[in-house]
Design a protein around this motif. Structure first.
Motif, PDB file in Angstrom:
ATOM      1  N   ILE A 296      -9.751  11.520  11.143  1.00 42.45           N
ATOM      2  CA  ILE A 296      -8.461  11.711  11.818  1.00 42.45           C
ATOM      3  C   ILE A 296      -7.329  11.586  10.803  1.00 42.45           C
ATOM      4  CG2 ILE A 296      -6.854  10.728  13.506  1.00 42.45           C
ATOM      5  CD1 ILE A 296      -9.248   9.906  15.197  1.00 42.45           C
ATOM      6  N   MET A 297      -7.461  10.585   9.910  1.00 41.54           N
ATOM      7  CA  MET A 297      -6.420  10.377   8.897  1.00 41.54           C
ATOM      8  C   MET A 297      -6.281  11.609   7.995  1.00 41.54           C
ATOM      9  SD  MET A 297      -6.235   7.265   6.202  1.00 41.54           S
ATOM     10  CE  MET A 297      -7.225   8.094   4.991  1.00 41.54           C
TER      11      MET A 297
ATOM     12  N   TYR B  46       4.063  13.370  15.466  1.00 42.17           N
ATOM     13  CA  TYR B  46       3.610  14.494  14.662  1.00 42.17           C
ATOM     14  C   TYR B  46       2.842  15.457  15.569  1.00 42.17           C
ATOM     15  CZ  TYR B  46      -0.222  11.098  14.562  1.00 42.17           C
ATOM     16  OH  TYR B  46      -1.179  10.160  14.895  1.00 42.17           O
TER      17      TYR B  46
ATOM     18  N   SER C  40       0.420   1.716  -2.528  1.00 37.33           N
ATOM     19  CA  SER C  40      -0.032   1.083  -1.286  1.00 37.33           C
ATOM     20  C   SER C  40       1.154   0.620  -0.444  1.00 37.33           C
ATOM     21  CB  SER C  40      -0.943  -0.111  -1.591  1.00 37.33           C
ATOM     22  OG  SER C  40      -2.173   0.328  -2.082  1.00 37.33           O
TER      23      SER C  40
ATOM     24  N   ILE D   9       2.762   3.652   1.160  1.00 43.19           N
ATOM     25  CA  ILE D   9       1.983   4.165   2.287  1.00 43.19           C
ATOM     26  C   ILE D   9       2.300   3.348   3.543  1.00 43.19           C
ATOM     27  CG2 ILE D   9      -0.348   4.446   3.225  1.00 43.19           C
ATOM     28  CD1 ILE D   9      -1.309   4.992   0.357  1.00 43.19           C
ATOM     29  N   THR D  10       2.255   2.005   3.404  1.00 41.17           N
ATOM     30  CA  THR D  10       2.577   1.129   4.529  1.00 41.17           C
ATOM     31  C   THR D  10       3.990   1.404   5.037  1.00 41.17           C
ATOM     32  OG1 THR D  10       1.384  -0.513   3.232  1.00 41.17           O
ATOM     33  CG2 THR D  10       2.356  -1.263   5.280  1.00 41.17           C
TER      34      THR D  10
ATOM     35  N   ALA E 198       4.210   4.712   6.892  1.00 39.64           N
ATOM     36  CA  ALA E 198       3.472   4.705   8.158  1.00 39.64           C
ATOM     37  C   ALA E 198       4.190   3.873   9.211  1.00 39.64           C
ATOM     38  CB  ALA E 198       2.058   4.177   7.944  1.00 39.64           C
ATOM     39  N   VAL E 199       4.686   2.696   8.806  1.00 43.77           N
ATOM     40  CA  VAL E 199       5.199   1.766   9.804  1.00 43.77           C
ATOM     41  C   VAL E 199       6.718   1.860   9.976  1.00 43.77           C
ATOM     42  CG1 VAL E 199       5.342  -0.648  10.488  1.00 43.77           C
ATOM     43  CG2 VAL E 199       3.289   0.207   9.366  1.00 43.77           C
ATOM     44  N   TYR E 200       7.451   1.836   8.863  1.00 45.16           N
ATOM     45  CA  TYR E 200       8.903   1.752   8.992  1.00 45.16           C
ATOM     46  C   TYR E 200       9.570   3.120   9.069  1.00 45.16           C
ATOM     47  CZ  TYR E 200       7.915  -3.050   7.936  1.00 45.16           C
ATOM     48  OH  TYR E 200       7.390  -4.313   7.983  1.00 45.16           O
TER      49      TYR E 200
ATOM     50  N   MET F  17       3.717   9.376   9.607  1.00 46.22           N
ATOM     51  CA  MET F  17       2.261   9.281   9.449  1.00 46.22           C
ATOM     52  C   MET F  17       1.677  10.395   8.585  1.00 46.22           C
ATOM     53  SD  MET F  17       0.419   6.814  10.390  1.00 46.22           S
ATOM     54  CE  MET F  17      -1.213   7.399  10.807  1.00 46.22           C
TER      55      MET F  17
ATOM     56  N   ALA G 123       2.254   9.526   4.974  1.00 46.99           N
ATOM     57  CA  ALA G 123       1.464   8.327   4.649  1.00 46.99           C
ATOM     58  C   ALA G 123      -0.010   8.701   4.512  1.00 46.99           C
ATOM     59  CB  ALA G 123       1.645   7.265   5.732  1.00 46.99           C
ATOM     60  N   ALA G 124      -0.512   9.524   5.437  1.00 44.82           N
ATOM     61  CA  ALA G 124      -1.915   9.918   5.408  1.00 44.82           C
ATOM     62  C   ALA G 124      -2.228  10.736   4.159  1.00 44.82           C
ATOM     63  CB  ALA G 124      -2.258  10.717   6.667  1.00 44.82           C
TER      64      ALA G 124
ATOM     65  N   ALA H 281      -2.528   8.421   1.367  1.00 41.02           N
ATOM     66  CA  ALA H 281      -3.767   7.652   1.494  1.00 41.02           C
ATOM     67  C   ALA H 281      -4.947   8.489   1.019  1.00 41.02           C
ATOM     68  CB  ALA H 281      -3.963   7.206   2.945  1.00 41.02           C
TER      69      ALA H 281
ATOM     70  N   LEU I 149      -4.971   8.456  -2.614  1.00 41.31           N
ATOM     71  CA  LEU I 149      -5.443   7.161  -3.125  1.00 41.31           C
ATOM     72  C   LEU I 149      -6.968   7.059  -3.035  1.00 41.31           C
ATOM     73  CD1 LEU I 149      -4.330   4.481  -4.239  1.00 41.31           C
ATOM     74  CD2 LEU I 149      -4.233   3.618  -1.913  1.00 41.31           C
ATOM     75  N   VAL I 150      -7.540   7.583  -1.942  1.00 43.61           N
ATOM     76  CA  VAL I 150      -8.999   7.580  -1.785  1.00 43.61           C
ATOM     77  C   VAL I 150      -9.642   8.412  -2.884  1.00 43.61           C
ATOM     78  CG1 VAL I 150     -10.923   8.332  -0.343  1.00 43.61           C
ATOM     79  CG2 VAL I 150      -8.958   7.217   0.703  1.00 43.61           C
TER      80      VAL I 150
ATOM     81  N   LEU J 145     -12.807   0.538  -1.105  1.00 45.25           N
ATOM     82  CA  LEU J 145     -11.558   1.306  -1.073  1.00 45.25           C
ATOM     83  C   LEU J 145     -10.367   0.365  -0.869  1.00 45.25           C
ATOM     84  CD1 LEU J 145     -12.696   4.266   1.185  1.00 45.25           C
ATOM     85  CD2 LEU J 145     -12.278   4.317  -1.275  1.00 45.25           C
ATOM     86  N   PRO J 146      -9.167   0.776  -1.329  1.00 45.49           N
ATOM     87  CA  PRO J 146      -7.984  -0.039  -1.063  1.00 45.49           C
ATOM     88  C   PRO J 146      -7.830  -0.288   0.443  1.00 45.49           C
ATOM     89  CG  PRO J 146      -7.474   1.677  -2.644  1.00 45.49           C
ATOM     90  CD  PRO J 146      -8.861   1.938  -2.166  1.00 45.49           C
TER      91      PRO J 146
ATOM     92  N   VAL K 184      -5.482  -0.544   2.454  1.00 50.55           N
ATOM     93  CA  VAL K 184      -4.491   0.214   3.211  1.00 50.55           C
ATOM     94  C   VAL K 184      -5.127   1.474   3.817  1.00 50.55           C
ATOM     95  CG1 VAL K 184      -3.580   1.549   1.266  1.00 50.55           C
ATOM     96  CG2 VAL K 184      -2.094   1.000   3.157  1.00 50.55           C
ATOM     97  N   ILE K 185      -6.208   1.968   3.186  1.00 52.97           N
ATOM     98  CA  ILE K 185      -6.905   3.153   3.702  1.00 52.97           C
ATOM     99  C   ILE K 185      -7.540   2.842   5.060  1.00 52.97           C
ATOM    100  CG2 ILE K 185      -8.754   4.819   3.216  1.00 52.97           C
ATOM    101  CD1 ILE K 185      -6.597   4.889   1.117  1.00 52.97           C
TER     102      ILE K 185
ATOM    103  N   LEU L 102      -4.829   2.356   7.666  1.00 52.33           N
ATOM    104  CA  LEU L 102      -4.200   3.589   8.137  1.00 52.33           C
ATOM    105  C   LEU L 102      -5.176   4.388   9.006  1.00 52.33           C
ATOM    106  CD1 LEU L 102      -1.362   4.594   7.594  1.00 52.33           C
ATOM    107  CD2 LEU L 102      -2.309   6.232   5.994  1.00 52.33           C
ATOM    108  N   GLY L 103      -6.467   4.389   8.622  1.00 51.93           N
ATOM    109  CA  GLY L 103      -7.489   5.046   9.434  1.00 51.93           C
ATOM    110  C   GLY L 103      -7.539   4.425  10.818  1.00 51.93           C
TER     111      GLY L 103
ATOM    112  N   LEU M  61      -5.187   2.732  12.333  1.00 54.07           N
ATOM    113  CA  LEU M  61      -3.947   3.060  13.051  1.00 54.07           C
ATOM    114  C   LEU M  61      -4.034   4.457  13.659  1.00 54.07           C
ATOM    115  CD1 LEU M  61      -0.956   2.624  13.826  1.00 54.07           C
ATOM    116  CD2 LEU M  61      -0.328   3.284  11.518  1.00 54.07           C
ATOM    117  N   SER M  62      -4.467   5.456  12.863  1.00 51.86           N
ATOM    118  CA  SER M  62      -4.578   6.825  13.375  1.00 51.86           C
ATOM    119  C   SER M  62      -5.563   6.873  14.538  1.00 51.86           C
ATOM    120  CB  SER M  62      -5.067   7.806  12.304  1.00 51.86           C
ATOM    121  OG  SER M  62      -4.621   7.450  11.041  1.00 51.86           O
TER     122      SER M  62
ATOM    123  N   ILE N 145      -3.202  -6.576   6.561  1.00 54.06           N
ATOM    124  CA  ILE N 145      -2.750  -5.196   6.747  1.00 54.06           C
ATOM    125  C   ILE N 145      -3.443  -4.483   7.904  1.00 54.06           C
ATOM    126  CG2 ILE N 145      -4.285  -4.201   4.978  1.00 54.06           C
ATOM    127  CD1 ILE N 145      -0.808  -3.011   5.075  1.00 54.06           C
TER     128      ILE N 145
ATOM    129  N   MET O 134      -1.506  -3.210  11.222  1.00 49.33           N
ATOM    130  CA  MET O 134      -1.437  -1.810  11.634  1.00 49.33           C
ATOM    131  C   MET O 134      -2.134  -1.546  12.969  1.00 49.33           C
ATOM    132  SD  MET O 134      -1.196   0.802   8.591  1.00 49.33           S
ATOM    133  CE  MET O 134      -0.226   0.555   7.125  1.00 49.33           C
TER     134      MET O 134
END
Lengths: 284, 268
Positions: free
Chosen positions: A32-33, A47, A240, A243-244, A247-249, A253, A256-257, A260, A263-264, B107-108, B110-111, B114-115, B117-118, B202, B206
């Motif tokens: 989903i992300m 979104y 990081s 991203i937070t 996503a939040v403030y 999304m 942010a995604a 992310a 980053l992955v 993985l970090p 935050v990943i 965020l996953g 959260l989505s 985190i 989230m």
């Protein structure tokens, strides 16, 4: 007991539940992300489904480039400092009595499991003007008046090293404790000083472990999301944190995604390098 | 011998580096007034008591403990079958499930956050208190997975052969031989997942950041909206919980072996 391949349907049953849980609550969220990273943001923090590369296009900005370079430099520095301290420390640790080792290990695990929130709070207090170390320096006459050492780059670096140091030691610990002590003895018998024996015999033997550890700690430091916020200024924010924040403030999304996913990909490429190193190491 | 002294100095410096922040927060929580001064001005145990008597902090503490207990149970329930299956069966494809269990921790964070959260937003459950239990349960599978896999690896397969020769079936063997042997590793895995879930920020933020206050979320909010010595006393309490739990793991298990050292019996 010999391991046998699963034959009947019932043999597959034990793995079905873990596969289901990890599939539904890790793989699906991840998918989903990734999907959201191609979506289009609409006003009001929501979104809508779309297929746009616009979120990834924002990577080409100077702002993003600066955050990325800062994150990489910071993670590299943290990893380097942790190895410089961690390598001699772990070596000494594995030479201690079993009882002393257990004591240190419990302490290291205690610090490692500490919430980033608590670490950030503790260091911001320790580096503050009212309760900080500078008071101590004033008391012994090194400084004239107490000073605040946070927020700042040094504070961020210190906090991150504090958090990553126990992790570094625990990653190094297995290799160091399995190190053949006769290596060191042989080189000492041949007339090398302890320092020389360590740097010319022990370190080269562990070269692959050291490189792998550097990368593992690098990824760990890359994941820090709170310490740069608590101990640093906005220019010390890492990927990081960004991203937070998005996503939040900023309720963005899709962007942010996209970050992310980036980053992955970056972390996974590093993990692949570690795996390749380990395979080579095992072959020798 | 100056080399010995150099080594001692190095180890002491690192010990100081690791304990100083904790000593300072333990100290500021002793202040008489609502200030974070160090050395503390006056002496009061009021802030330590407040961690349990103040309704807000106590509620956060209860939330944290409930979430961590349930999440650690989920982590263990996922990890044990994977480790058992990989030990009992020849099934290379099952390694994929193992990798999925280890991935969230490599993985970090935050990943994963965020996953989660989505996912919870898409499924419409965002903000439900139980969502953090499941997300933490998944996030920390890797810890019991590592310890329990190690536990199975230490089982001497000849013992199992002997049991089979005596006519025991799979179920009996599991109950009377295998499970008792891996039980300490299951408990350690649970303990690791429990302590890390208590401290996790985190993913919790989230998933339930705006509906359920856990201790790390409450401390972070206090950092932004006004420091109180209570946040220091609660932090000290959390350090103690971690040290006690890992101390117990070390007391009843083989901590160096659990962390990857060769077992050499008694070294000293």
């Amino acid at each position: 007991m010999r391991r046998t391949p699963p034959e009947r349907a019932a043999d597959y049953f034990p793995i079905a539940y873990p596969a289901f849980m990890l599939g539904l609550f890790f793989v699906v969220p991840f998918a989903i992300m990734v999907a959201v990273s191609f979506f289009r943001r609409v006003q009001g923090g929501f979104y809508e489904p779309a297929f746009t590369f616009a979120n990834y296009g924002r990577f080409l900005s100077v702002f993003f480039g600066e955050v990325l370079v800062f994150s990489l430099v910071l993670a590299g520095l943290v990893s380097a400092v942790c190895l410089l301290l961690g390598v001699p420390f772990t070596y000494f640790l594995t030479k201690l009595s079993r009882k002393a080792q257990v004591f240190w290990l419990v302490a290291l695990l205690g610090v490692l499991s500490l919430s980033e929130v608590i670490i950030g709070f503790a260091w911001s207090t320790l580096l503050s003007r009212t309760a900080g170390l500078s008071n101590l320096l004033v008391a012994i006459g090194v400084m004239d008046r107490p000073d605040a050492w946070t927020p700042g780059f040094a504070a961020v670096l210190t906090g991150l090293v504090y958090q990553a140091f126990p992790y570094t030691v625990l990653v190094l610990y297995p290799s160091f404790s399995r190190l053949d002590p006769s290596l060191m003895e042989a080189s000492r018998t041949l007339g090398a000083s302890p320092l020389k024996a360590f740097s010319t015999v022990v370190l080269p033997v562990l070269r692959k472990t050291l490189i792998a550890t550097f990368i593992i700690v690098f990824i760990f430091a890359l994941g820090a999301y709170l310490l740069p916020q608590i101990l640093g200024r906005p220019q010390h924010w890492t990927l990081s944190v960004l991203i937070t924040d998005q996503a939040v403030y900023q309720s963005n999304m899709p962007f942010a995604a996209a970050m992310a996913v980036f980053l992955v990909v970056a972390s996974l490429s590093l993990v692949v390098i570690v795996a390749a190193l380990n395979r080579k190491g095992a072959g020798q | 011998m100056s080399a010995v002294w150099l080594k001692r100095l190095f180890l002491s410096a690192l010990a100081a580096f690791m304990t100083l922040p904790i000593l300072v927060i333990a100290g500021v929580a002793l202040n008489e007034k609502k200030t974070l001064a160090f050395p503390p001005q006056g002496f009061s145990l009021e802030w330590y008591a407040q961690a349990f008597t103040d309704d807000g902090w106590r509620a956060a503490l209860v939330h944290s403990v409930l979430v961590a207990t349930a999440a650690a149970a989920i982590s263990v329930s996922i990890a044990v079958p994977i480790a058992w299956f990989l030990w009992r069966r020849v099934a290379p494809w099952a390694r994929i499930v193992e990798v999925l269990g280890l991935a969230p921790f490599i993985l970090p964070p935050v990943i994963t956050a965020l996953g989660a959260l989505s996912f919870w937003a898409t499924t419409g459950f965002y903000g439900q208190p139980w969502t953090v239990v499941i997300s933490h349960g998944i996030f920390f599978v890797s810890l019991p997975l590592v310890t329990v896999t190690l536990g199975f690896a230490t089982i001497d397969r000849e013992i199992i052969e002997a049991g089979m020769t005596m006519g025991a079936d799979d179920r009996t063997l599991l109950k009377t031989v295998v499970f008792p042997l891996v039980r300490p590793y299951i408990i350690s895995g649970f303990a690791f997942a429990f302590v890390l879930s208590l401290n996790e920020y985190i993913v919790a933020y989230m998933t339930v950041g705006f509906t359920l206050e856990t201790i790390p979320i409450k401390i972070f909010n206090a950092l932004r909206y006004g420091y109180t010595p209570t946040m220091a006393s609660v932090s000290v309490f959390f350090v103690l919980v971690a040290v006690v739990v890992f101390g117990l793991v070390a007391r009843f298990g083989d901590l160096p072996k659990l962390l990857g050292a060769w077992s050499e019996g008694d070294k000293g």
